[in-house]
Design a protein around this motif. Sequence first.
Motif, PDB file in Angstrom:
ATOM      1  N   TYR A 238       0.842  -1.211   0.000  1.00 53.75           N
ATOM      2  CA  TYR A 238       0.000   0.000   0.000  1.00 53.75           C
ATOM      3  C   TYR A 238       0.877   1.261   0.000  1.00 53.75           C
ATOM      4  O   TYR A 238       0.630   2.206  -0.751  1.00 53.75           O
ATOM      5  N   ILE A 239       1.914   1.246   0.832  1.00 55.37           N
ATOM      6  CA  ILE A 239       2.787   2.420   0.929  1.00 55.37           C
ATOM      7  C   ILE A 239       3.503   2.638  -0.404  1.00 55.37           C
ATOM      8  O   ILE A 239       3.576   3.754  -0.918  1.00 55.37           O
ATOM      9  N   LYS A 240       3.990   1.556  -1.004  1.00 55.86           N
ATOM     10  CA  LYS A 240       4.709   1.667  -2.273  1.00 55.86           C
ATOM     11  C   LYS A 240       3.775   2.180  -3.372  1.00 55.86           C
ATOM     12  O   LYS A 240       4.122   3.105  -4.117  1.00 55.86           O
ATOM     13  N   GLN A 241       2.598   1.595  -3.434  1.00 60.19           N
ATOM     14  CA  GLN A 241       1.650   2.025  -4.475  1.00 60.19           C
ATOM     15  C   GLN A 241       1.205   3.475  -4.261  1.00 60.19           C
ATOM     16  O   GLN A 241       0.953   4.202  -5.212  1.00 60.19           O
ATOM     17  N   THR A 242       1.103   3.873  -2.994  1.00 59.57           N
ATOM     18  CA  THR A 242       0.722   5.262  -2.701  1.00 59.57           C
ATOM     19  C   THR A 242       1.796   6.195  -3.254  1.00 59.57           C
ATOM     20  O   THR A 242       1.492   7.238  -3.837  1.00 59.57           O
ATOM     21  N   SER A 243       3.041   5.784  -3.078  1.00 64.89           N
ATOM     22  CA  SER A 243       4.123   6.666  -3.517  1.00 64.89           C
ATOM     23  C   SER A 243       4.184   6.792  -5.055  1.00 64.89           C
ATOM     24  O   SER A 243       4.617   7.815  -5.568  1.00 64.89           O
ATOM     25  N   ILE A 244       3.693   5.778  -5.786  1.00 65.96           N
ATOM     26  CA  ILE A 244       3.691   5.866  -7.263  1.00 65.96           C
ATOM     27  C   ILE A 244       2.810   7.012  -7.750  1.00 65.96           C
ATOM     28  O   ILE A 244       3.199   7.777  -8.625  1.00 65.96           O
ATOM     29  N   VAL A 245       1.603   7.118  -7.200  1.00 70.10           N
ATOM     30  CA  VAL A 245       0.684   8.144  -7.731  1.00 70.10           C
ATOM     31  C   VAL A 245       0.687   9.429  -6.896  1.00 70.10           C
ATOM     32  O   VAL A 245      -0.098  10.333  -7.151  1.00 70.10           O
ATOM     33  N   ASN A 246       1.545   9.486  -5.886  1.00 70.12           N
ATOM     34  CA  ASN A 246       1.670  10.710  -5.085  1.00 70.12           C
ATOM     35  C   ASN A 246       3.129  11.141  -5.053  1.00 70.12           C
ATOM     36  O   ASN A 246       3.763  11.149  -3.993  1.00 70.12           O
TER      37      ASN A 246
ATOM     38  N   GLU B  66       4.106   9.214 -14.977  1.00 70.32           N
ATOM     39  CA  GLU B  66       5.270   8.473 -15.490  1.00 70.32           C
ATOM     40  C   GLU B  66       6.438   8.557 -14.494  1.00 70.32           C
ATOM     41  O   GLU B  66       7.116   7.576 -14.220  1.00 70.32           O
ATOM     42  N   LYS B  67       6.620   9.741 -13.939  1.00 73.05           N
ATOM     43  CA  LYS B  67       7.695   9.932 -12.956  1.00 73.05           C
ATOM     44  C   LYS B  67       7.516   8.959 -11.783  1.00 73.05           C
ATOM     45  O   LYS B  67       8.456   8.302 -11.344  1.00 73.05           O
ATOM     46  N   GLY B  68       6.293   8.898 -11.289  1.00 71.94           N
ATOM     47  CA  GLY B  68       5.987   8.023 -10.158  1.00 71.94           C
ATOM     48  C   GLY B  68       6.228   6.564 -10.512  1.00 71.94           C
ATOM     49  O   GLY B  68       6.791   5.799  -9.720  1.00 71.94           O
ATOM     50  N   MET B  69       5.817   6.180 -11.722  1.00 72.18           N
ATOM     51  CA  MET B  69       5.980   4.783 -12.130  1.00 72.18           C
ATOM     52  C   MET B  69       7.462   4.442 -12.306  1.00 72.18           C
ATOM     53  O   MET B  69       7.915   3.376 -11.903  1.00 72.18           O
ATOM     54  N   ARG B  70       8.204   5.373 -12.892  1.00 70.96           N
ATOM     55  CA  ARG B  70       9.647   5.137 -13.085  1.00 70.96           C
ATOM     56  C   ARG B  70      10.344   4.925 -11.745  1.00 70.96           C
ATOM     57  O   ARG B  70      11.289   4.176 -11.616  1.00 70.96           O
ATOM     58  N   LYS B  71       9.856   5.657 -10.737  1.00 69.63           N
ATOM     59  CA  LYS B  71      10.478   5.600  -9.419  1.00 69.63           C
ATOM     60  C   LYS B  71      10.307   4.212  -8.787  1.00 69.63           C
ATOM     61  O   LYS B  71      11.186   3.728  -8.115  1.00 69.63           O
TER      62      LYS B  71
ATOM     63  N   CYS C  90       4.517   4.419 -20.610  1.00 73.33           N
ATOM     64  CA  CYS C  90       3.668   5.391 -21.311  1.00 73.33           C
ATOM     65  C   CYS C  90       2.458   5.701 -20.437  1.00 73.33           C
ATOM     66  O   CYS C  90       2.029   4.876 -19.625  1.00 73.33           O
ATOM     67  N   THR C  91       1.923   6.909 -20.578  1.00 74.43           N
ATOM     68  CA  THR C  91       0.799   7.319 -19.747  1.00 74.43           C
ATOM     69  C   THR C  91      -0.226   8.082 -20.583  1.00 74.43           C
ATOM     70  O   THR C  91       0.121   8.698 -21.584  1.00 74.43           O
TER      71      THR C  91
ATOM     72  N   GLY D  36      -1.572   4.243 -17.051  1.00 75.56           N
ATOM     73  CA  GLY D  36      -0.129   4.190 -17.312  1.00 75.56           C
ATOM     74  C   GLY D  36       0.287   2.739 -17.522  1.00 75.56           C
ATOM     75  O   GLY D  36      -0.293   1.835 -16.911  1.00 75.56           O
ATOM     76  N   ILE D  37       1.250   2.514 -18.396  1.00 77.40           N
ATOM     77  CA  ILE D  37       1.767   1.151 -18.578  1.00 77.40           C
ATOM     78  C   ILE D  37       3.290   1.180 -18.425  1.00 77.40           C
ATOM     79  O   ILE D  37       3.954   2.050 -18.987  1.00 77.40           O
ATOM     80  N   ALA D  38       3.802   0.253 -17.631  1.00 79.97           N
ATOM     81  CA  ALA D  38       5.252   0.057 -17.536  1.00 79.97           C
ATOM     82  C   ALA D  38       5.519  -1.333 -18.073  1.00 79.97           C
ATOM     83  O   ALA D  38       4.918  -2.304 -17.612  1.00 79.97           O
ATOM     84  N   TYR D  39       6.382  -1.450 -19.069  1.00 75.61           N
ATOM     85  CA  TYR D  39       6.570  -2.735 -19.757  1.00 75.61           C
ATOM     86  C   TYR D  39       8.021  -3.207 -19.702  1.00 75.61           C
ATOM     87  O   TYR D  39       8.949  -2.405 -19.833  1.00 75.61           O
ATOM     88  N   GLY D  40       8.176  -4.522 -19.565  1.00 83.54           N
ATOM     89  CA  GLY D  40       9.496  -5.142 -19.659  1.00 83.54           C
ATOM     90  C   GLY D  40      10.345  -4.958 -18.417  1.00 83.54           C
ATOM     91  O   GLY D  40       9.829  -4.856 -17.300  1.00 83.54           O
TER      92      GLY D  40
END
Length: 551
Positions: free
Chosen positions: A199-207, A330-335, A343-344, A362-366
């Motif tokens: 939950y904490i990790k996923q929160t940090s992706i979109v925040n 995208e920034k959050g996902m890259r992190k 892509c977003t 957003g999609i993160a692939y590979g």
Amino acid sequence: MTQTTLGEPMAVEMAKQQRQISVAEFFEKNRHLLGFDNPKKALLTTVKEAVDNSLDACEEAGILPEIKVDVFDMEEDRYRVRIEDNGPGIVKKHIPKVFASLLYGSKFHKLQQSRGQQGIGISASVMYAQLTTGRPVKIKSKIGPDEQAYYFELKIDTEKNKPEIVTEETIEWDKDHGLQIELDLEGTYRKGKRSIDEYIKQTSIVNPHVTLIYTNPRSEQLIFTRAAEQLPREPKEIKPHPDGVELGLLTKMLERTNTRTLTGFLQEEFTRVGRGTAEDICENATLRSDRVPSRMKRKHAEQLLKGIQQTDIMNPPTDCISPIGEELLEKGMRKEVNAEFYCTVTRKPEVYRGYPFQIEVGIAYGGEQSKDSTVNVLRYANRVPLLYQKGACAFTQTAGDVNWKTYGLDQSGNNVPRGPATIVVHMASPWVPFTSESKEAIAHYDEILDEVKLAMQQAGRKLQKYTKKKTRIKKEKKKRNMIEQYLPHVAVGLKELLDLTSAEEKEIVEKLEAVLQEDRGELEDIEFDPDANPEYDEEFAKIGREDDESD
Ligand SMILES: Nc1ncnc2c1ncn2[C@@H]1O[C@H](COP(=O)(O)OP(=O)(O)OP(=O)(O)O)[C@@H](O)[C@H]1O
Ligand SMILES: [Mg+2]
């Protein structure tokens, strides 16, 4: 049988059982409705309710959030949860009610995008803690550098749904402002899917504007540092849109309004109703525009509702929504997701039942993601990760309805695709239609399903360009390797067949190699490892970005 053995009517006997049920008693019995159906979930829900509140409070006050989350193992299935924020704090008078009475809050009556909306989240955690350990909640609050800090210990009187103050005192708290909550409860801590860590990790992706310092019960500290220094755009509060109003609510609004004419009422209480629209509604409803709203009867309210439905009313304004935005998502996902392509997509706002909403995907692939498992679909509502009730959620259904094979992922039937990818879906809205009070799944409104599908397809097309290119490069590389392997033999064969000198043979080999190099073109710069060697991530991400730009 209508009489008791004593000759009394049964109804009299039965009437003795009738009693008012307090909302707290109701939820005490139906704790699963609020997300406390098992010890693991209860622990997660408690952390989630407190963190969501801290984030809401900080953003509303214009403060970049820094939240400390500590979960201690107290042994024998008991845990101590402590959450501290740097938010605005809560004024002394409201502290007991906020934490120790259900359905008390500042967000329910406001149509404004926020994580909380019901006024039940944190008091439900307090009630669960009290029920399982008998311990009160402990609160520290300070509202400014020159203000007094307060400490409270509170319990809920569930019969009355009222706070019971166990301790109240002033304290020294070395902090400018903020709030700390501490709860002891029964729970189970596990890592992995649907854990607090997740939950904490996923929160940090979109925040990406949030710093989270989390210590789990195994005393491991995880620090998620903010990647963006600006707060999300402040969502504006809006009034209800006439398209979303139902008869019950309309009747209540008519009873309570201070306006003196029907047109005044429509203009004052709703968004997007100006004088002209208000008059059109009255005309379509065959009601006089100077009627006094508070004296209108039920049948008039019904007429009014029909009039509203027959009138063309402009969509609600969309400045009440604050999406994450393609760049920050995208920034959050890259992190947090180690992939080779990102892509977003942020769609334009749309409307369901009179409520505006906006969908982002957003999609993160590979990269390091497993090729053989189901794609990880991360669902979010107003920046809050939804970890439970995946199957009941409109987002999951839509993820299965999209034809992912076209975009380069495996899929069987209408199932969520398989492959090395993470798909993020986010809905931002001043009112999110959850399927229950525990806020875990999004209801299946057609307008929402359509938008999610379009967003996924749009992101899917970006992914497709990348996966196609990747497949082509892979094939060409294979071809080239084969030719390279046989080139010396070809040269020897030619030498014999055409009776060439060694110098001529060398010249032919060089020429063939040059042709091969030309053919290869872009392959020259990009080495491809079919196992997605992270060393080459940047190169592949570059292809993705180029494709994005040419979109
Ligand atoms: N850390 C905090 N800082 C400032 N105010 C807070 C904090 N936590 C809670 N509040 C206030 O307490 C109220 C009640 O919180 P609660 O979680 O019970 O309900 P909610 O967040 O409004 O809605 P939901 O039930 O959907 O979570 C909030 O509306 C907010 O005004
Ligand atoms: Mg809340």
